[in-house]
Scaffold this motif. Sequence first.
Motif, PDB file in Angstrom:
ATOM      1  N   TYR A 244       0.835  -1.206   0.000  1.00  0.00           N
ATOM      2  CA  TYR A 244       0.000   0.000   0.000  1.00  0.00           C
ATOM      3  C   TYR A 244       0.869   1.256   0.000  1.00  0.00           C
ATOM      4  O   TYR A 244       0.572   2.235  -0.693  1.00  0.00           O
TER       5      TYR A 244
ATOM      6  N   TYR B 171     -10.298  -9.209 -13.498  1.00  0.00           N
ATOM      7  CA  TYR B 171      -9.210  -9.896 -12.817  1.00  0.00           C
ATOM      8  C   TYR B 171      -9.396 -11.407 -12.909  1.00  0.00           C
ATOM      9  O   TYR B 171     -10.418 -11.944 -12.487  1.00  0.00           O
TER      10      TYR B 171
ATOM     11  N   TYR C 109     -10.717  -5.073  -2.920  1.00  0.00           N
ATOM     12  CA  TYR C 109     -10.343  -4.022  -3.865  1.00  0.00           C
ATOM     13  C   TYR C 109     -11.594  -3.254  -4.285  1.00  0.00           C
ATOM     14  O   TYR C 109     -12.709  -3.783  -4.247  1.00  0.00           O
TER      15      TYR C 109
ATOM     16  N   THR D 283      -9.027   0.915  -7.231  1.00  0.00           N
ATOM     17  CA  THR D 283      -7.861   0.468  -6.468  1.00  0.00           C
ATOM     18  C   THR D 283      -6.648   0.336  -7.370  1.00  0.00           C
ATOM     19  O   THR D 283      -6.737  -0.193  -8.486  1.00  0.00           O
ATOM     20  N   ASN D 284      -5.506   0.815  -6.873  1.00  0.00           N
ATOM     21  CA  ASN D 284      -4.246   0.681  -7.597  1.00  0.00           C
ATOM     22  C   ASN D 284      -4.035  -0.781  -7.977  1.00  0.00           C
ATOM     23  O   ASN D 284      -4.257  -1.689  -7.177  1.00  0.00           O
TER      24      ASN D 284
ATOM     25  N   ILE E 261      -2.145  -3.097  -5.633  1.00  0.00           N
ATOM     26  CA  ILE E 261      -2.894  -3.473  -4.432  1.00  0.00           C
ATOM     27  C   ILE E 261      -3.983  -4.487  -4.777  1.00  0.00           C
ATOM     28  O   ILE E 261      -4.210  -5.460  -4.041  1.00  0.00           O
ATOM     29  N   ALA E 262      -4.670  -4.282  -5.897  1.00  0.00           N
ATOM     30  CA  ALA E 262      -5.694  -5.237  -6.332  1.00  0.00           C
ATOM     31  C   ALA E 262      -5.089  -6.616  -6.564  1.00  0.00           C
ATOM     32  O   ALA E 262      -5.699  -7.643  -6.232  1.00  0.00           O
TER      33      ALA E 262
ATOM     34  N   TRP F 215      -4.611  -8.556  -3.243  1.00  0.00           N
ATOM     35  CA  TRP F 215      -5.819  -9.199  -2.732  1.00  0.00           C
ATOM     36  C   TRP F 215      -6.296 -10.312  -3.650  1.00  0.00           C
ATOM     37  O   TRP F 215      -6.861 -11.316  -3.173  1.00  0.00           O
ATOM     38  N   ARG F 216      -6.105 -10.172  -4.939  1.00  0.00           N
ATOM     39  CA  ARG F 216      -6.514 -11.244  -5.860  1.00  0.00           C
ATOM     40  C   ARG F 216      -5.791 -12.543  -5.536  1.00  0.00           C
ATOM     41  O   ARG F 216      -6.384 -13.620  -5.543  1.00  0.00           O
TER      42      ARG F 216
END
Length: 762
Positions: free
Chosen positions: A27, A394, A456, A460-461, A464-465, A468-469
């Motif tokens: 982040y 995604y 996300y 979301t950048n 960062i996405a 979490w993916r």
Amino acid sequence: MKKLWLTFGAVIVCSFIVLIWVGTRIYQQAPPIPDRVVTTDGQTLLTREDIESGQNVWQSIGGMELGSLWGHGSYTAPDWSADWLHREAIFILDAWSIQQHNKPFDSLLSGDKASLVDGLKKLMRTNTFAESTKTITLDPIRAKAFDANAKYYAELFTNGRDAYAMPQNSLSDPAKLHQLAAFFFWSSWAASTNRPNDDVSYTSNWPHEALVANEPTSDSVVWSGVSIIMLLAGIGGMAWWYATQNHEIPTGDVPSTDPLLGSNATPSQRAIVKYFWTVSGLILLQIVMGVITGHYGIEGNGFYGIPLSDFLPYVISRTWHTQLGIFWIATAWLAAGLYIGPAVGHEPRGQRLGVNILFGALLVVVLGSMAGEWLSIMHKMPDSLWFLFGHSGYEYIDLGRAFQVALFVGLLLWLFLVTRAIWPALKRKDEQRPILTLFSISTIAIAGFYAAALAYGKHTNLAIAEYWRWWVVHLWVEGFFEVFATVVIAFLFARLKLLSIKTAGQATVLSSTIFLSGGIIGTLHHLYFSGTPTFVLALGSVFSAFEVVPLMFVGYEAWQNIRLSRAKPWVQNYKWPIYFFVSVAFWNMLGAGLFGFMINPPIALYYMQGLNTTPVHAHAALFGVYGMLGIGLMLFCLRALRPGLAWKEGMIRFAFWSINLGLFAMVTFSLLPVGLRQTWASVKYGYWYARSAEFLQSSGMQTLRWLRIPGDTLFAVGAVALILFIIGLATGHSLKPEAGAGETDDRTSRAGWIAPAMRNHD
């Protein structure tokens, strides 16, 4: 057991502390999205809104299912960040060459070329982002390069290109095309611009592009070596430990007859049969989508001359292919959990109703998300709705946000149904409590960790996405489903009294601890080049090596399962579910272990990320491990529901060998050679070339891609045979005409024994 549980808890807590700490650093250090991109002569080229809207445009038309970004996504179209970077570099070099030498860059002498390339490196790698104003300042030549690239991509997405399996009007709105170009520019800028006070780009110099000095970093080389050393050390340590153990299978007193004979399935257990019918249908549909997707990679937008892409473009067929794989595997596993709950505990009031409600919810998620993705990609959905009901962009979490929420709620309902069924047994302090405790932990994790898909937001950048993916793709699928699988297999063998329930509990806690000690932090090996800090290379490479260590010993597990299948004559009734469990061990070793580690070290993944070496691992690990396990669990549950009925083995035997041999042929005869040739091209010429149409459409590469047909065909035929066998269990065609061993109840409904379950009669 106390020491085992303390170790298990310490591994979980410490690993997540590290993973969450890394997340906070991502982040903090993600590539910045500027408020403005301006030139030194005062021109405003882009705004933050352009870049963020461009990311949304990219997501809504399929995102990672149409080419890749930072190496993550599909393999037919280019990687857009690498492609943009190379095109921008060539444009600038040609412009300078004509300005200074009156001829194109390719016509210059080597010394003149070197001089211009040195200037390009300085231009591209200098970080001009000002934190105080949130502004990137560019040389005017880069603005001209942006305009040229934007024009190229506008024509490409409007007119389409068969080599990329892109139909006409993939995107045609001029405003959206400009925004898409802005997002591609930003992803390329982050890949070629040094981090502040560093000489490494935000993506650790990925992709390989010599023109801008994108070469492997020293961290990539050093930590690759360290990871190999740690792998060898781990294998040595595991071998030493294995040598000290007693390898006699603790079977206890194996009964002379099937302990499940005479047992009656509960109403909710009978209700899960419809889940397995759904699994069969989804398998068939996934194979159809796989055939279409694979063919698009060769013929482009047609299917043997049929203009199929007019209503089913590549991005849809691939989305559905990957998503259906997750859906049917998860459905099989969830159904197994619903079977085990009443088997070990009790049948709570209203359990069958809950099972039916969950089934309806799963159908809504599956069919609704597929429809929404089609509407989004075909530009038939308003821009205000795509994030909720369209395509997330995604890979593997392609569902729109509303369907992600619905799936999460469904998983919580599943957790509730399973937990309340086993709760009475869990409260008893007997020998099965350890294995039930771990079973409960894994079900809680499976239900809870899908929540990472909701972490996300719309803007979301990307770095960062991606973080979490991979919580979903690695931790949810490869992590806690692995624990669930270990527990379920051990429990099923214990249920048949082939294993001591006490020993099975100890073994599952120990094996889960070993796997998760590398598996949780090992998630980071997916994030080496995704805009993350450079220390991710160290953590990801070392712990992903530890993740591979136990997979090198699954041959013992496979042999143990084979021996169990021969313990007593009646166990042969469970031969084919057990054989699918044996194939899980084989593919764990080959697909997750060997092919996984092939691309795990940073220096390997630097050149291989997003090439066909990735689907080698993906197919062999996802279907080979989790798919085979899903089939094995399905067959075991169907066998256990009516253990006295004897199966005809011809069809299921053919299905088993065809599926496994077909998968092996698909991976080793086509995907692996294609991926290795791409790796050679990536090392020698650059990543952009390995993903280019000029290379992929060459005659040699086309021949290798056509070689998928024998393996794909054998695999598909085996899958059809499996489905016919499942259908035959309902019609009686998969059952022997004589009574099964030990069957004592009324057999008048032999031909339709699944039908009552479909009607949910008590």
